[in-house]
Every structure is written in C-alpha cells, then in structure tokens.
Design an enzyme around this catalytic site. Structure first.
Site, mmCIF file in Angstrom:
data_model
loop_
_atom_site.group_PDB
_atom_site.id
_atom_site.type_symbol
_atom_site.label_atom_id
_atom_site.label_comp_id
_atom_site.label_asym_id
_atom_site.label_seq_id
_atom_site.Cartn_x
_atom_site.Cartn_y
_atom_site.Cartn_z
ATOM 1 N N LYS A 188 0.825 -1.202 0.000
ATOM 2 C CA LYS A 188 0.000 0.000 0.000
ATOM 3 C C LYS A 188 0.866 1.262 0.000
ATOM 4 O O LYS A 188 0.566 2.233 -0.720
ATOM 5 C CB LYS A 188 -0.920 -0.002 1.217
ATOM 6 N N LYS A 224 0.795 12.076 5.336
ATOM 7 C CA LYS A 224 1.037 11.016 6.332
ATOM 8 C C LYS A 224 1.594 9.760 5.683
ATOM 9 O O LYS A 224 2.567 9.167 6.154
ATOM 10 C CB LYS A 224 -0.279 10.716 7.062
#
Length: 303
Positions: free
Chosen positions: A172, A241
């Site tokens: 991911k 993030k």
C-alpha cells in the site's frame, strides 16, 4: 450462517464498505462516528451500533478497521476499552494505511491472545467503496486470509494476496508513493505549462487517451478540468502522512529515497500552509499559486 462483523472507521471509504457488508447479509455492528449521518444510514440498513471498541469485539467474530493510520489502529486494538480488552478470540482485518513495522509488531502481540491479524489496505476511491469495486492488498497467514476473503469480496472487485502479515501495508505504501508521485508530477507539469502559456485543457488533450493516461489521471483531471471537488476524495493530510510512513520505511531498509522525499515535501508544504483537508487533485492549484499563476481559465494570466 455468516460471521458477525464489527466495523470501526465509517468515514469516506468505510461507509461504503460497511454498506456493502450489511447489504450482502453480514450481521454488522458499527462504532459511533463523529458524524452521525453514516451511522444512521447503516442502522437504517440493518446494522447495530456499539459505544466502544470493546463492545464491538464482544458482538463480533471479525472486526474491520478503516481508520487514519497506525496510532489510531494501536489505540483501537490495545487501548483500555479496545478490541483486545474483550479477552476473546477474534480476527482483525486492518484496511487502514498503516506502518508495516507496527502491523507486524501488533500481529505478534495479539497472536498469543487468540487474535488473528490481517492487513488489507485499499486502493481506488470512496465511489468504488460504495459500489463494492475496491482493490485490496492482503497480507497474513494463509488460513486467516482465506477466512477474511468473503468479507473482502463484499466490497472489493480485486484482491491481491501479497504474502505474510505486513506485506499488504508495504504494498500500500508503494502504491501510494506511485499515485502521490503522479499527483505531484501532474501539479508541477500543469504549473510549468500555465506559466509558459499552455492551458490545462491543452495539457489534458495530449495526456488523455495517450500512453500516459491512467485511471488515477482520469480522476485528477476531473478536478483540474471540470472542477469536480469530489473527483478524488483523499485528503492532502492523509497523502502527507502516507509519504511520511514511506520515508520512515525506506530509512529503516537503508534505501535512498530522494524522489519520495520530493513528493513528501510537496504534500507537507500543502498541509503546512493550511490546506490539509483539501483533496489530492487540489495540490495542482496550490503549486500554481505558489508559482504566481492559476489553472482556472478565467484567472490564468497566461490564458
């Protein structure tokens, strides 16, 4: 009889995922969200509501998480009123974008408690979540992944098994590095073009339907050209993030990651200047503004 599912994190992605689960016959319990609309909608479809993560665990066989990142996952699982506090065997499917090191550590800590942990982060958009056509990268023990599959199939159109626990979250991060890298590239290319007198519509006419086109570009251009604010609902804060997670991961591996640093800085600057809740394609407007131009036709000094 289908397993009982708990769901924590019914935000932009989670609402659609949970909707598909309850509509496909899974007994569903959701945790109260800061915005009542999603909770009330799911309750109207047949879901139950719990007041804490511990209550979710007590009512469920499998719990799906779709929260912001590793700190939130750790709190939901290990907090004083968290999932582990229920003291019962359980499976956790973490669909958040989390740090692989945290994921592996958490899985190892939970295993002696009889809690199986699978990382199953997502790709695509909230629209795909609603339609049940997400891409899922899943890591974990083969038996746990097999058990998780019927739940994932409720909201996924494609499932790719990546290997042991933690590898889903690793993939991911790589996926988001590529996609956020594209966003940063598009934004700078559009700005250079605008400064040189080439409008976004000209840029789009060349890229769209050519060799450099892709599904990510199609949602990005939907904002740039059509001004559809909801074309890709992924915030700049989340992008920053994720790129920070990637930087830490690369550092731990001893891998030089200069392109990643450049991409991260683009999003970090956007967040630092107060635009964290804007969506990823809106980075293009910010980069243009920082360079004294605009991508909006009526205000672009270069046409």
């Amino acid at each position: 009889m289908k397993e009982r599912i708990g769901f924590i994190g019914i935000g932009l992605m989670g609402h659609g995922m949970a909707k598909n689960l309850v509509e496909k016959g899974f007994p569903l319990t959701v945790l109260a969200h800061r915005k009542r609309e999603a909770v009330d909608d799911l309750k109207g479809r047949g879901a139950n509501e719990a007041a804490s993560a511990r209550e979710i665990a007590e009512a469920s066989d499998i719990v799906v998480l779709c929260v912001t990142g590793s700190p939130q996952v750790e709190t939901v699982v290990l907090g004083p009123d968290g999932l582990a506090a229920a003291g019962k065997p359980l499976m956790i499917i973490d669909c958040s974008t989390s740090e692989p090191a945290s994921t592996r550590k958490l899985a190892a800590e939970l295993a002696p408690k009889g809690i199986a942990f699978v990382d199953a982060p997502l790709s695509r958009t909230p629209k795909d979540a609603w339609e049940g056509t997400l891409d899922v990268m899943v890591g974990g023990d083969p038996a746990a992944v097999l058990r998780a599959r019927p739940i994932l199939e409720a909201f996924a159109g494609r499932i790719v098994e990546t290997g042991p626990v933690g590898t889903g979250h690793t993939m991911k991060l790589l996926n988001n590095f590529v996609s956020m890298g594209y966003a940063a590239l598009y934004s700078e290319a559009l700005t250079v073009g605008a400064k040189a007198g080439l409008s976004p519509t000209v840029f789009d006419a060349v890229i769209r339907d050519g060799r450099m086109d892709c599904l990510f570009y199609q949602t990005f251009r939907k904002y740039v050209i059509e001004r559809d604010r909801n074309a890709h609902r992924f915030t700049l804060t989340n992008a920053s993030k994720d790129m920070t997670y990637l930087a830490g991961f690369a550092l731990a591996l001893g891998v030089a990651n200069p392109v990643g640093a450049a991409v991260r800085n683009s999003f970090a600057q956007a967040v630092a200047t107060g635009h964290g809740e804007d969506y990823v394609p809106m980075l293009s407007d910010l980069v243009a503004e920082w360079n004294g131009t605009s991508l909006v036709p009526s205000t672009n000094p270069k046409g």
